[in-house]
Design a protein around this motif. Structure first.
Motif, PDB file in Angstrom:
ATOM      1  N   VAL A  64       0.839  -1.189   0.000  1.00 43.30           N
ATOM      2  CA  VAL A  64       0.000   0.000   0.000  1.00 43.30           C
ATOM      3  C   VAL A  64       0.876   1.242   0.000  1.00 43.30           C
ATOM      4  CG1 VAL A  64      -1.637   1.330   1.374  1.00 43.30           C
ATOM      5  CG2 VAL A  64      -1.994  -1.114   1.040  1.00 43.30           C
ATOM      6  N   ALA A  65       1.944   1.245   0.786  1.00 41.94           N
ATOM      7  CA  ALA A  65       2.848   2.397   0.844  1.00 41.94           C
ATOM      8  C   ALA A  65       3.530   2.622  -0.502  1.00 41.94           C
ATOM      9  CB  ALA A  65       3.884   2.202   1.939  1.00 41.94           C
ATOM     10  N   VAL A  66       3.956   1.546  -1.169  1.00 45.34           N
ATOM     11  CA  VAL A  66       4.609   1.684  -2.472  1.00 45.34           C
ATOM     12  C   VAL A  66       3.612   2.213  -3.494  1.00 45.34           C
ATOM     13  CG1 VAL A  66       5.615   0.377  -4.385  1.00 45.34           C
ATOM     14  CG2 VAL A  66       6.404  -0.014  -2.057  1.00 45.34           C
ATOM     15  N   ASP A  67       2.365   1.705  -3.473  1.00 47.18           N
ATOM     16  CA  ASP A  67       1.346   2.179  -4.392  1.00 47.18           C
ATOM     17  C   ASP A  67       1.021   3.642  -4.130  1.00 47.18           C
ATOM     18  OD1 ASP A  67      -0.601   1.872  -6.476  1.00 47.18           O
ATOM     19  OD2 ASP A  67      -2.130   1.919  -4.902  1.00 47.18           O
ATOM     20  N   ALA A  68       0.939   4.045  -2.861  1.00 43.70           N
ATOM     21  CA  ALA A  68       0.642   5.444  -2.527  1.00 43.70           C
ATOM     22  C   ALA A  68       1.780   6.356  -2.955  1.00 43.70           C
ATOM     23  CB  ALA A  68       0.386   5.586  -1.029  1.00 43.70           C
ATOM     24  N   SER A  69       3.015   5.896  -2.789  1.00 42.95           N
ATOM     25  CA  SER A  69       4.142   6.754  -3.171  1.00 42.95           C
ATOM     26  C   SER A  69       4.227   6.907  -4.684  1.00 42.95           C
ATOM     27  CB  SER A  69       5.456   6.200  -2.620  1.00 42.95           C
ATOM     28  OG  SER A  69       5.792   5.005  -3.292  1.00 42.95           O
ATOM     29  N   ALA A  70       3.700   5.960  -5.446  1.00 44.92           N
ATOM     30  CA  ALA A  70       3.703   6.084  -6.896  1.00 44.92           C
ATOM     31  C   ALA A  70       2.742   7.179  -7.349  1.00 44.92           C
ATOM     32  CB  ALA A  70       3.325   4.750  -7.537  1.00 44.92           C
ATOM     33  N   GLN A  71       1.748   7.524  -6.510  1.00 41.85           N
ATOM     34  CA  GLN A  71       0.778   8.533  -6.870  1.00 41.85           C
ATOM     35  C   GLN A  71       1.192   9.928  -6.432  1.00 41.85           C
ATOM     36  OE1 GLN A  71      -2.884   7.196  -5.192  1.00 41.85           O
ATOM     37  NE2 GLN A  71      -2.899   5.299  -6.348  1.00 41.85           N
ATOM     38  N   ILE A  72       2.246  10.054  -5.659  1.00 40.38           N
ATOM     39  CA  ILE A  72       2.710  11.361  -5.202  1.00 40.38           C
ATOM     40  C   ILE A  72       3.423  12.052  -6.354  1.00 40.38           C
ATOM     41  CG2 ILE A  72       4.266  12.556  -3.614  1.00 40.38           C
ATOM     42  CD1 ILE A  72       3.788  10.254  -1.627  1.00 40.38           C
ATOM     43  N   PRO A  73       3.044  13.292  -6.679  1.00 40.76           N
ATOM     44  CA  PRO A  73       3.717  13.985  -7.786  1.00 40.76           C
ATOM     45  C   PRO A  73       5.183  14.252  -7.450  1.00 40.76           C
ATOM     46  CG  PRO A  73       2.219  15.468  -6.625  1.00 40.76           C
ATOM     47  CD  PRO A  73       2.024  14.100  -6.036  1.00 40.76           C
ATOM     48  N   THR A  74       5.967  14.405  -8.488  1.00 33.55           N
ATOM     49  CA  THR A  74       7.385  14.661  -8.273  1.00 33.55           C
ATOM     50  C   THR A  74       7.577  16.027  -7.620  1.00 33.55           C
ATOM     51  OG1 THR A  74       7.577  15.597 -10.475  1.00 33.55           O
ATOM     52  CG2 THR A  74       8.083  13.258 -10.242  1.00 33.55           C
ATOM     53  N   LEU A  75       8.584  16.107  -6.813  1.00 35.11           N
ATOM     54  CA  LEU A  75       8.890  17.361  -6.146  1.00 35.11           C
ATOM     55  C   LEU A  75       9.540  18.324  -7.117  1.00 35.11           C
ATOM     56  CD1 LEU A  75      10.333  15.968  -2.804  1.00 35.11           C
ATOM     57  CD2 LEU A  75       8.042  16.869  -3.217  1.00 35.11           C
ATOM     58  N   ALA A  76       9.453  19.589  -6.791  1.00 38.75           N
ATOM     59  CA  ALA A  76      10.053  20.614  -7.642  1.00 38.75           C
ATOM     60  C   ALA A  76      11.564  20.660  -7.435  1.00 38.75           C
ATOM     61  CB  ALA A  76       9.442  21.971  -7.319  1.00 38.75           C
ATOM     62  N   ASN A  77      12.265  20.970  -8.500  1.00 36.78           N
ATOM     63  CA  ASN A  77      13.700  21.226  -8.423  1.00 36.78           C
ATOM     64  C   ASN A  77      13.879  22.728  -8.265  1.00 36.78           C
ATOM     65  OD1 ASN A  77      14.540  18.546  -8.839  1.00 36.78           O
ATOM     66  ND2 ASN A  77      14.148  18.769 -11.019  1.00 36.78           N
ATOM     67  N   CYS A  78      14.610  23.121  -7.227  1.00 35.97           N
ATOM     68  CA  CYS A  78      14.738  24.543  -6.917  1.00 35.97           C
ATOM     69  C   CYS A  78      16.195  24.977  -6.854  1.00 35.97           C
ATOM     70  CB  CYS A  78      14.080  24.865  -5.576  1.00 35.97           C
ATOM     71  SG  CYS A  78      12.310  24.519  -5.543  1.00 35.97           S
ATOM     72  N   THR A  79      16.395  26.233  -7.190  1.00 36.62           N
ATOM     73  CA  THR A  79      17.692  26.887  -7.058  1.00 36.62           C
ATOM     74  C   THR A  79      17.478  28.104  -6.181  1.00 36.62           C
ATOM     75  OG1 THR A  79      18.283  26.187  -9.275  1.00 36.62           O
ATOM     76  CG2 THR A  79      19.592  27.957  -8.316  1.00 36.62           C
ATOM     77  N   ARG A  80      18.418  28.353  -5.285  1.00 40.91           N
ATOM     78  CA  ARG A  80      18.236  29.435  -4.322  1.00 40.91           C
ATOM     79  C   ARG A  80      19.476  30.311  -4.243  1.00 40.91           C
ATOM     80  NH1 ARG A  80      15.099  29.805   0.793  1.00 40.91           N
ATOM     81  NH2 ARG A  80      16.084  31.484   1.919  1.00 40.91           N
ATOM     82  N   SER A  81      19.231  31.614  -4.118  1.00 40.99           N
ATOM     83  CA  SER A  81      20.308  32.561  -3.804  1.00 40.99           C
ATOM     84  C   SER A  81      19.859  33.325  -2.563  1.00 40.99           C
ATOM     85  CB  SER A  81      20.570  33.503  -4.980  1.00 40.99           C
ATOM     86  OG  SER A  81      19.492  34.384  -5.151  1.00 40.99           O
ATOM     87  N   ALA A  82      20.522  34.415  -2.234  1.00 34.26           N
ATOM     88  CA  ALA A  82      20.193  35.154  -1.014  1.00 34.26           C
ATOM     89  C   ALA A  82      18.758  35.664  -1.017  1.00 34.26           C
ATOM     90  CB  ALA A  82      21.157  36.332  -0.840  1.00 34.26           C
ATOM     91  N   ASN A  83      18.269  36.207  -2.112  1.00 29.81           N
ATOM     92  CA  ASN A  83      16.929  36.795  -2.163  1.00 29.81           C
ATOM     93  C   ASN A  83      15.986  36.097  -3.129  1.00 29.81           C
ATOM     94  OD1 ASN A  83      18.030  38.652  -0.493  1.00 29.81           O
ATOM     95  ND2 ASN A  83      17.917  40.368  -1.905  1.00 29.81           N
ATOM     96  N   LEU A  84      16.447  35.124  -3.899  1.00 24.51           N
ATOM     97  CA  LEU A  84      15.646  34.543  -4.969  1.00 24.51           C
ATOM     98  C   LEU A  84      15.565  33.033  -4.829  1.00 24.51           C
ATOM     99  CD1 LEU A  84      14.171  35.081  -7.698  1.00 24.51           C
ATOM    100  CD2 LEU A  84      16.364  34.671  -8.796  1.00 24.51           C
ATOM    101  N   LEU A  85      14.354  32.508  -5.019  1.00 22.11           N
ATOM    102  CA  LEU A  85      14.118  31.068  -5.080  1.00 22.11           C
ATOM    103  C   LEU A  85      13.412  30.804  -6.400  1.00 22.11           C
ATOM    104  CD1 LEU A  85      13.944  28.239  -3.667  1.00 22.11           C
ATOM    105  CD2 LEU A  85      11.677  28.951  -2.882  1.00 22.11           C
TER     106      LEU A  85
END
Length: 125
Positions: A16-37
């Protein structure tokens, strides 16, 4: 008898956990600086957040609607006002007000939607 049942239940819960994790959308890839994300997710949505003092500037692209949008948030003590506009002409305004651990949120858009909801750290929104 008790141990095989425990292993069967553990195996089912893992499936059930593996099936539920397959339905979770992919996380965003982020880049960060001092004032900007700046972030992009797996569906092609993108957004950036820039801060300057008590003002926050948000810009983004919504892949599903194929539209660009921009929003400005200005904080004055416990109040935060926001205004936004999208490339299809929709505009919105609203505010958030913090009262202790609770946030009262109200918004209205030119597309006809409006709402008021309350969030808190214990119960959520």
């Amino acid at each position: 008898m008790r141990y095989p049942l425990k292993f069967v239940l553990l195996g089912v819960s893992l499936l059930v956990a593996v099936d539920a994790s397959a339905q979770i959308p992919t996380l965003a890839n982020c880049t960060r600086s001092a004032n900007l994300l700046a972030c992009v997710d797996g569906e092609g949505n993108a957004y950036s957040v820039n801060t300057a003092g008590s003002t926050m500037y948000l810009r983004g692209f919504e892949a599903a609607g194929k539209r660009f949008w921009a929003q400005t948030n200005s904080r004055y003590g416990q109040l935060t006002f926001f205004t936004g506009i999208a490339s299809d002409g929709e505009a919105w305004v609203g505010y958030n007000r913090r009262v202790g651990w609770t946030t009262i949120n109200r918004f209205s858009s030119s597309g006809g939607s409006s709402g008021k909801f309350t969030c808190n750290r214990i119960a959520g929104c």
